[in-house]
Design an enzyme around this catalytic site. Structure first.
Site, mmCIF file in Angstrom:
data_model
loop_
_atom_site.group_PDB
_atom_site.id
_atom_site.type_symbol
_atom_site.label_atom_id
_atom_site.label_comp_id
_atom_site.label_asym_id
_atom_site.label_seq_id
_atom_site.Cartn_x
_atom_site.Cartn_y
_atom_site.Cartn_z
ATOM 1 C CE LYS A 161 55.104 -73.031 -44.060
ATOM 2 N NZ LYS A 161 54.834 -71.774 -43.388
ATOM 3 N NE ARG A 168 62.350 -67.850 -26.114
ATOM 4 C CZ ARG A 168 62.596 -68.706 -27.087
ATOM 5 N NH1 ARG A 168 63.390 -68.374 -28.088
ATOM 6 N NH2 ARG A 168 62.077 -69.901 -27.064
ATOM 7 C CB CYS A 225 56.629 -74.018 -38.347
ATOM 8 S SG CYS A 225 54.876 -73.687 -38.541
ATOM 9 N NE ARG A 261 61.655 -67.802 -38.430
ATOM 10 C CZ ARG A 261 60.422 -67.766 -37.933
ATOM 11 N NH1 ARG A 261 59.420 -68.191 -38.657
ATOM 12 N NH2 ARG A 261 60.209 -67.311 -36.731
HETATM 13 N N1 LIG Z 1 49.534 -72.355 -37.186
HETATM 14 C C1 LIG Z 1 50.442 -71.796 -37.952
HETATM 15 O O1 LIG Z 1 51.064 -70.827 -37.532
HETATM 16 C C2 LIG Z 1 50.740 -72.312 -39.363
HETATM 17 C C3 LIG Z 1 51.512 -71.485 -40.165
HETATM 18 C C4 LIG Z 1 51.809 -71.913 -41.437
HETATM 19 C C5 LIG Z 1 51.331 -73.123 -41.899
HETATM 20 N N2 LIG Z 1 50.561 -73.923 -41.113
HETATM 21 C C6 LIG Z 1 50.077 -75.193 -41.678
HETATM 22 O O2 LIG Z 1 48.683 -75.298 -41.523
HETATM 23 C C7 LIG Z 1 48.365 -76.578 -40.965
HETATM 24 C C8 LIG Z 1 47.172 -76.417 -40.087
HETATM 25 O O3 LIG Z 1 47.565 -75.575 -39.016
HETATM 26 P P1 LIG Z 1 46.559 -75.030 -37.929
HETATM 27 O O4 LIG Z 1 47.365 -74.149 -37.050
HETATM 28 O O5 LIG Z 1 45.337 -74.481 -38.583
HETATM 29 O O6 LIG Z 1 46.191 -76.388 -37.157
HETATM 30 P P2 LIG Z 1 45.112 -76.588 -36.018
HETATM 31 O O7 LIG Z 1 45.549 -77.759 -35.246
HETATM 32 O O8 LIG Z 1 44.794 -75.304 -35.324
HETATM 33 O O9 LIG Z 1 43.778 -76.961 -36.828
HETATM 34 C C9 LIG Z 1 43.635 -78.084 -37.625
HETATM 35 C C10 LIG Z 1 42.135 -78.336 -37.822
HETATM 36 O O10 LIG Z 1 42.009 -79.421 -38.736
HETATM 37 C C11 LIG Z 1 40.982 -80.259 -38.259
HETATM 38 N N3 LIG Z 1 41.157 -81.585 -38.845
HETATM 39 C C12 LIG Z 1 42.018 -82.564 -38.473
HETATM 40 N N4 LIG Z 1 41.870 -83.634 -39.285
HETATM 41 C C13 LIG Z 1 40.915 -83.313 -40.185
HETATM 42 C C14 LIG Z 1 40.331 -83.977 -41.296
HETATM 43 N N5 LIG Z 1 40.696 -85.221 -41.640
HETATM 44 N N6 LIG Z 1 39.377 -83.343 -41.997
HETATM 45 C C15 LIG Z 1 38.980 -82.103 -41.669
HETATM 46 N N7 LIG Z 1 39.499 -81.407 -40.631
HETATM 47 C C16 LIG Z 1 40.462 -82.002 -39.917
HETATM 48 C C17 LIG Z 1 41.125 -80.213 -36.748
HETATM 49 O O11 LIG Z 1 39.941 -80.642 -36.101
HETATM 50 C C18 LIG Z 1 41.443 -78.737 -36.528
HETATM 51 O O12 LIG Z 1 40.263 -77.961 -36.353
HETATM 52 C C19 LIG Z 1 49.641 -77.007 -40.209
HETATM 53 O O13 LIG Z 1 49.761 -78.387 -40.105
HETATM 54 C C20 LIG Z 1 50.713 -76.406 -41.047
HETATM 55 O O14 LIG Z 1 51.026 -77.319 -42.071
HETATM 56 C C21 LIG Z 1 50.249 -73.508 -39.845
#
Ligand SMILES: NC(=O)c1ccc[n+]([C@@H]2O[C@H](COP(=O)([O-])OP(=O)(O)OC[C@H]3O[C@@H](n4cnc5c(N)ncnc54)[C@H](O)[C@@H]3O)[C@@H](O)[C@H]2O)c1
Length: 460
Positions: free
Chosen positions: A235, A434, A289, A242
């Site tokens: 990951k 861009r 990311c 990139r």
């Molecule tokens: N958004 C993307 O494009 C993406 C892509 C690949 C991977 N990720 C990974 O996924 C993770 C989450 O991303 P996201 O975009 O869903 O984030 P986000 O900020 O949209 O959502 C995170 C959620 O987690 C909740 N949260 C925070 N602390 C918590 C806890 N202790 N217990 C339960 N819930 C809790 C928050 O209230 C929120 O609703 C990222 O940190 C990253 O590692 C994200």
């Protein structure tokens, strides 16, 4: 839902029996984090298993999910899927993480893992979830980490933490890293099959269970790598590739004026060779990311990583380069940036996404302000107070032409900007970050391609 607990780790059921148990809802799933990625993942798990509890610390999110509503915008198919799964009782939500952990036999973690200002991964939310899981862990449970974490987190943090806090031996529960490889705006199609699913367990039984589970979730291939650290690295390598590649494109854009060519034209032509895949230059790299994950690696290794850090430096320098290029272009047009009113177009880090984490717009606004410009900013995705928090005066797209602009910088080309009536402005100098602007009848400098319409000068 009745308590029909069936753990899959060390299960004595034959594999098809395990798959059937999963599909029948006999293997309760708890998903921690119902955000932009967690909610689509929980909804897909609910569709597959019929038995998911989602946990979030945000009571509004929990209430909405229980009401069958979707708080995540611009995610095609998600509102319908959440409504359907909540409606049939397959997806429920709670803020009570320990109660949810006691229910779950599969624990899926997808909470934020941001970067601190000191470039350290911040695992506070992640560890809080581990504490809840430990309080509800049972022999046979499987812990699946989907959020991005530094290498060795599964083996050196998750396993010992859960073992110590739960009192359950590490030989009785499984842990696997199964990275979320999803993009906002296409979450459902990505989760269910756009790319192969990578899984890597802390032991062979964990890898086996993770492969079996994701075999039910995705229509694509499941690639089981040697261990959890390899999966964690996969990951991070994707993001790193990139970042380094964009840094190369950005460095080429920076030498464009020396070469006197359109570097983007050269990149396109070079990329017709199958081994060449240079990315596009731009005003900087944002989001949570690509600019963060390099530090997930550098903060965890003792060997020097000059290439990774240099790529970060190059990409971090692009907002200032963009603002400095505007200063130069204004000066070529006989004007001074100190007396200029500049509109920054696009404050989010990506078009069409209301997300400002690590946005290059912040650095562009800061540098323009340092140069003495009056900075306005337009972003149809954001509320005015969010735009103002970056130090620019918020302006709506509809009101833009009412302002006496000297210049504009397109940082993030939202599709709404296609409707800008450029003819309404007189004598603009524009930086196209861009490469999305056609001939707009003003002096334009495109990052990578260079200047065009330099003869356009109306009056002083
Ligand atoms: N958004 C993307 O494009 C993406 C892509 C690949 C991977 N990720 C990974 O996924 C993770 C989450 O991303 P996201 O975009 O869903 O984030 P986000 O900020 O949209 O959502 C995170 C959620 O987690 C909740 N949260 C925070 N602390 C918590 C806890 N202790 N217990 C339960 N819930 C809790 C928050 O209230 C929120 O609703 C990222 O940190 C990253 O590692 C994200």
């Amino acid at each position: 839902m009745t308590n029909q607990y069936t753990g899959l780790y060390n299960s004595e059921l034959p594999p098809e029996g395990q798959r059937q148990a999963l599909r029948d809802g006999a293997v309760p799933v708890t998903v921690y984090g119902l955000g932009k990625m967690g909610l689509p993942l929980a909804a897909v798990y609910a569709k597959t298993t019929g038995n998911v509890v989602g946990v979030d610390i945000d009571a509004d999110v929990v209430r909405m999910v229980n009401d069958g509503e979707c708080h995540v915008a611009k995610e095609p198919g998600l509102p319908e899927l959440v409504a359907e799964q909540a409606g049939r009782g397959a997806l429920r939500a709670t803020t009570d993480s320990v109660a949810a952990a006691k229910e779950g036999a599969i624990h899926v973690i997808i909470v934020p893992t941001p970067l601190t200002d000191d470039h350290e991964p911040d695992l506070a939310a992640f560890v809080a979830v581990l504490d809840s899981i430990a309080a509800g862990l049972a022999p046979g449970d499987m812990v699946v980490v989907e959020c991005t974490v530094p290498p060795k987190t599964s083996s050196e943090l998750v396993v010992p933490h859960l073992e110590a806090k739960s009192g359950i031996s590490r030989t009785e529960f499984g842990v696997a890293f199964c990275p979320e490889r999803t993009s906002s705006g296409r979450a459902l199609q990505d989760i269910t099959g756009s790319h192969p699913k990578i899984v890597g367990g802390v032991d062979t039984e964990s890898t086996r269970v993770a492969s079996l589970v994701y075999g039910e979730i995705t229509s694509n291939e499941v690639i089981a790598v040697s261990d959890a650290t390899t999966a964690e690295s996969v990951k991070l390598f994707e993001g790193l590739y990139r970042d380094v590649n964009i840094a190369l494109a950005n460095e080429l854009a920076r030498i464009r004026d020396d070469l006197g060519i359109d570097v983007t034209e050269a990149i396109h032509a070079a990329n017709t060779q199958p081994y060449c895949d240079i990315h596009a230059p731009g005003p900087g790299v944002g989001g949570h990311c690509i600019p963060w994950y390099p530090y997930f690696i550098t903060s965890r290794v003792t060997t020097d990583t000059p290439l990774i850090l240099t790529a970060r430096e190059v990409n971090d320098s692009m907002p200032a380069f963009t603002a400095d290029t505007l200063r130069t272009e204004l000066s070529h047009a006989g004007r001074d940036i100190e007396t200029a009113t500049v509109a920054v177009l696009g404050v989010t880090y990506r078009p069409g996404v209301a997300e400002t984490r690590a946005t290059p717009a912040a650095g562009v606004i800061d540098r323009l302000t340092e140069h003495g410009a009056t900075v306005l900013a337009v972003d149809p995705m954001l509320d005015d107070d969010v735009v103002a928090s970056f130090g620019a005066t918020p302006v709506s797209l509809a009101d833009l032409s009412a302002h006496d602009l000297d210049a504009a910088v397109v940082v993030t080309p939202h599709e709404e900007f296609d409707d800008i009536d450029w003819a309404a402005f007189d004598d603009l100098v524009v930086i196209d970050g861009r490469g999305t602007l056609g001939d707009i009848g003003h002096r334009v400098y495109t990052i990578g391609a260079g200047p065009r319409n330099t003869e356009v000068r109306h009056h002083d």
